[in-house]
Design an enzyme around this catalytic site. Structure first.
Site, PDB file in Angstrom:
ATOM      1  N   PRO A 242      -9.214   8.738   0.801  1.00 48.24           N
ATOM      2  CA  PRO A 242      -8.827   7.671   1.730  1.00 48.24           C
ATOM      3  C   PRO A 242      -8.245   6.418   1.083  1.00 48.24           C
ATOM      4  CG  PRO A 242     -11.214   7.816   1.573  1.00 48.24           C
ATOM      5  CD  PRO A 242     -10.655   8.979   0.805  1.00 48.24           C
TER       6      PRO A 242
ATOM      7  N   ARG B  69      -2.862  26.009  -9.635  1.00 54.16           N
ATOM      8  CA  ARG B  69      -2.567  24.739  -8.969  1.00 54.16           C
ATOM      9  C   ARG B  69      -1.679  23.920  -9.887  1.00 54.16           C
ATOM     10  NH1 ARG B  69      -2.967  25.095  -3.687  1.00 54.16           N
ATOM     11  NH2 ARG B  69      -5.069  25.523  -2.929  1.00 54.16           N
TER      12      ARG B  69
ATOM     13  N   ARG C 151       0.855  -1.187   0.000  1.00 50.30           N
ATOM     14  CA  ARG C 151       0.000   0.000   0.000  1.00 50.30           C
ATOM     15  C   ARG C 151       0.890   1.236   0.000  1.00 50.30           C
ATOM     16  NH1 ARG C 151      -3.543  -3.087  -1.510  1.00 50.30           N
ATOM     17  NH2 ARG C 151      -5.143  -3.906  -0.127  1.00 50.30           N
TER      18      ARG C 151
ATOM     19  N   GLU D   9       5.097  33.337   0.972  1.00 54.72           N
ATOM     20  CA  GLU D   9       5.960  33.925  -0.061  1.00 54.72           C
ATOM     21  C   GLU D   9       5.807  33.257  -1.428  1.00 54.72           C
ATOM     22  OE1 GLU D   9      10.126  31.525   0.751  1.00 54.72           O
ATOM     23  OE2 GLU D   9       9.836  33.484   1.674  1.00 54.72           O
TER      24      GLU D   9
END
Length: 183
Positions: free
Chosen positions: A114, A64, A37, A140
């Site tokens: 999750p 983003r 995992r 910043e």
């Protein structure tokens, strides 16, 4: 061990960064076999649904990098070590928007992904907003455009995929449900 639980046999740290760590765990499955995992560990975060006195939502537009685009979001930020979520919410609201609030109410906490991460987001609603004398004090490496939009405009931005993250969609949906319950 419950019939669905996976028992950790070993855990190997792979990466430790400023925000996240990555580990690979070997687990024993409920059927006795083993598997790996990959797990992202995150300190947790808050998100704030700031409402002006005329019920507009204060949001930020920012680039983003993982998405290679700008999106519109409610203010949010990660928990600092030893900081309570409520403190983080107050700090992030002020830092990202330059607003203080008279009322800050916890709405819900939820896990973002999750299947591979333990990040939890604590969602708050902020009311009684007052603009501070000082402007927002962004990190910043943080650059945002501040927006105030109506619920209808937010719903349109979701349709246009300009609001495209789960925490903001969740917050807008919450407001939509609150409005529907008033009718």
């Amino acid at each position: 061990m419950s019939r669905l639980e996976e028992k950790t046999i070993s855990s190997e740290p792979i990466f430790s960064g400023k925000i996240i760590t990555l580990q690979v765990d070997e687990v024993e499955l409920p059927n006795g076999r083993t598997s790996k995992r990959e797990i992202v560990k995150h300190p947790g975060a808050v998100a704030i649904l700031p409402l002006t006195n005329d019920n507009n939502i204060v949001m930020v537009e920012q680039f983003r990098k993982p998405l290679e685009r700008t999106i519109v979001e409610i203010p949010a930020g990660k928990l600092e070590k030893g900081e309570e979520p409520r403190e983080t919410a107050i700090r992030e609201l002020e830092e990202e928007t330059g607003y203080e609030c008279d009322s800050l109410e916890w709405l819900i906490s939820f896990y973002t992904s999750p299947g591979f991460a333990d990040e939890i987001v604590h969602l708050y609603i902020a009311k009684g907003l007052k603009k501070k004398k000082d402007a927002a004090t962004l990190d910043e490496d943080e650059f945002v455009n501040l927006l105030e939009i109506s619920l209808d405009e937010a719903i349109q931005l979701i349709k246009e995929q300009k609001i495209y993250d789960a925490k903001t969609v969740y917050a807008v949906t919450y407001l939509q449900l609150q409005e529907a319950m008033k009718k």
